[in-house]
Design an enzyme around this catalytic site. Structure first.
Site, mmCIF file in Angstrom:
data_model
loop_
_atom_site.group_PDB
_atom_site.id
_atom_site.type_symbol
_atom_site.label_atom_id
_atom_site.label_comp_id
_atom_site.label_asym_id
_atom_site.label_seq_id
_atom_site.Cartn_x
_atom_site.Cartn_y
_atom_site.Cartn_z
ATOM 1 N N TYR A 118 0.592 14.286 3.216
ATOM 2 C CA TYR A 118 0.532 12.859 2.911
ATOM 3 C C TYR A 118 -0.747 12.613 2.131
ATOM 4 O O TYR A 118 -1.794 13.174 2.466
ATOM 5 C CB TYR A 118 0.497 12.036 4.209
ATOM 6 C CG TYR A 118 0.212 10.567 3.964
ATOM 7 C CD1 TYR A 118 1.248 9.664 3.790
ATOM 8 C CD2 TYR A 118 -1.099 10.100 3.875
ATOM 9 C CE1 TYR A 118 0.987 8.327 3.533
ATOM 10 C CE2 TYR A 118 -1.372 8.769 3.614
ATOM 11 C CZ TYR A 118 -0.317 7.887 3.447
ATOM 12 O OH TYR A 118 -0.583 6.569 3.182
ATOM 13 N N GLU A 206 0.554 5.805 -3.098
ATOM 14 C CA GLU A 206 0.864 6.549 -1.872
ATOM 15 C C GLU A 206 1.893 7.618 -2.192
ATOM 16 O O GLU A 206 2.994 7.305 -2.653
ATOM 17 C CB GLU A 206 1.412 5.607 -0.788
ATOM 18 C CG GLU A 206 1.647 6.314 0.530
ATOM 19 C CD GLU A 206 2.218 5.387 1.595
ATOM 20 O OE1 GLU A 206 3.284 4.784 1.365
ATOM 21 O OE2 GLU A 206 1.592 5.269 2.663
#
Ligand code: GDP
Ligand code: MN
Length: 397
Positions: A118, A206
């Site tokens: 991530y 993101e």
């Protein structure tokens, strides 16, 4: 402004960030053609069909599917195009899928395991710095990671004047447990990602997951990007990335006429001048047992035309059962606002079937009150905040 995954990936790619390659399609025919083009560009025989909507969790909702030949590309695209995609991040009705991204399958087997990470770049307002948040736990939603294994989330704070320094990029790659080619790839990836974030005036990039392929390449498989509206004037090319189909139609219309309007779930419409007073008014409505149906700041010039426009916008929301107008007459005189309310009411005629409570304070408030009280319309005036709240409560009862 939020943009689609394929648009986010194109920005990334322009800044030298490696991305899972793909081609956008709006019909099944385009999808198959995209797959064939992708095959000639990359040699891939497997494809991922990815619904393009402004919401995450598409995989969980059935909006991301793997196709192993052109027939599957056709059948899966026809399933996904036009579907109402419901994900943990959409409302219960979900979002209509108008486009699919046909992407190369990048989870192919090879000499080493694939891993998902991530990574996001965002603004840390409290520090006045940018922040890179990253985790070894990619592919799942970061809120869950934060709840269950917070020690697996790392962050790197970046001074915007200095930028991301090489040792910081190396620390990130190290903390993600990488070595060799993948380590080097990660330092390049994060450096380019940070550049993309800064140069696009973004508020969020993101990437979940960032993939380490089985041949140790690091690439963005997903991209969630929010751009700063206030900087869009510097990026004319981003303006065409706006997809109003993804936005609330009433909010889109309000924006066109220059009103600050945010749609909410409640039943009391609000028309207020000034964001601070608008917030206080929403508190007041809650205290009176109602729920605000919207946030609406009509701005400094609450003249008749603007009041009428604001009425029209508020009335588009069928859940509105009463309207509270709370305006402070500083620059704008209260009697002019009151006349605006009366005129708008008359102009809109039958459109207004719900009670209206008006609180005007400031210059010429007394004249304004008389105007409202003598208008003969179903409009109640209030002087004090509490009085307005009580009147809202009374009409909702
Ligand atoms: P999200 O669910 O909206 O976050 O959409 P993503 O783009 O992150 O995709 C969801 C999941 O699909 C990813 O976490 C991957 O596990 C999977 N996925 C994405 N691309 C590929 C691919 O090329 N091959 C395979 N096998 N899975 C993929
Ligand atoms: Mn994702």
């Amino acid at each position: 402004m939020n943009i689609h995954e394929f648009q986010g990936k194109s920005i990334l790619s322009q800044h030298g960030v490696r991305v899972q390659r793909g081609i956008i399609a709006s019909t099944v025919e385009e999808a198959v053609k995209a797959a064939k083009d992708l095959n000639s560009q990359t040699g891939t025989n497997w494809f991922v069909i990815k619904a393009q909507v402004h919401a995450g969790g598409r995989g969980k909702g059935g909006g991301v599917k793997l196709a192993k030949n052109y027939d599957e590309v056709a059948s899966l695209s026809s399933q996904i195009l036009g579907m109402q995609l419901v994900t943990p991040q959409t409302s219960a009705e979900g979002k209509t899928v108008h486009q699919v991204l046909i992407a190369e399958d990048v989870y192919y087997p090879g000499e080493s395991e694939t891993s998902e990470f991530y990574m996001s770049v965002l603004l840390d307002r409290s520090q006045g710095r940018n922040m890179i948040m990253y985790s070894t736990e990619g592919g799942m939603d970061i809120e869950t990671v934060a709840e269950q294994t917070p020690h697996l989330i790392f962050s790197e704070s970046v001074d915007p004047m200095v930028g991301l320094l090489p040792f910081q990029a190396r620390r990130i790659a190290f903390n993600l447990g990488l070595s060799g080619t993948a380590f080097k790839e990660m330092t390049q990836f994060v450096t380019a990602l940070y550049q993309a974030y800064v140069q696009s005036d973004a508020s969020l990039f993101e990437i979940n997951p960032v993939l380490k392929t089985s041949d140790n390449k690091i690439m963005a498989v997903d991209a969630k990007v929010s751009l700063d509206d206030n900087a869009l004037f510097r990026h004319k090319d981003f303006l065409e990335m706006r997809d109003t189909r993804e936005e609330n139609p009433i909010e889109v219309e309000a924006k066109e006429v220059g009103l600050n309007y945010v749609d909410l779930d409640g039943n009391v419409g609000c028309m207020v001048n000034g964001a601070g007073l608008a917030m206080a008014t929403m508190d007041l409505i809650k205290q009176a047992g109602g729920e605000p149906a919207n946030f609406l700041d009509v701005g400094g010039t609450a003249d008749a035309a603007r009041v009428e426009t604001a009425f029209r916008i508020i009335l588009k929301d069928p859940s509105v059962k009463a309207i509270l107008i709370n305006i402070f007459g500083g620059i704008v005189r209260c009697d002019r606002v009151a006349q605006g309310v009366v005129d708008a009411y008359k102009n809109l005629g039958d459109a207004i079937k719900i009670p209206i409570i008006v609180r005007l304070q400031g210059t010429n408030a007394d004249i304004a009150k008389q105007l409202i009280d003598n208008s003969g319309l179903d409009v109640q005036s209030a002087v004090e905040f509490q009085e307005a709240a009580d009147k809202v409560q009374a009409v909702l009862a």
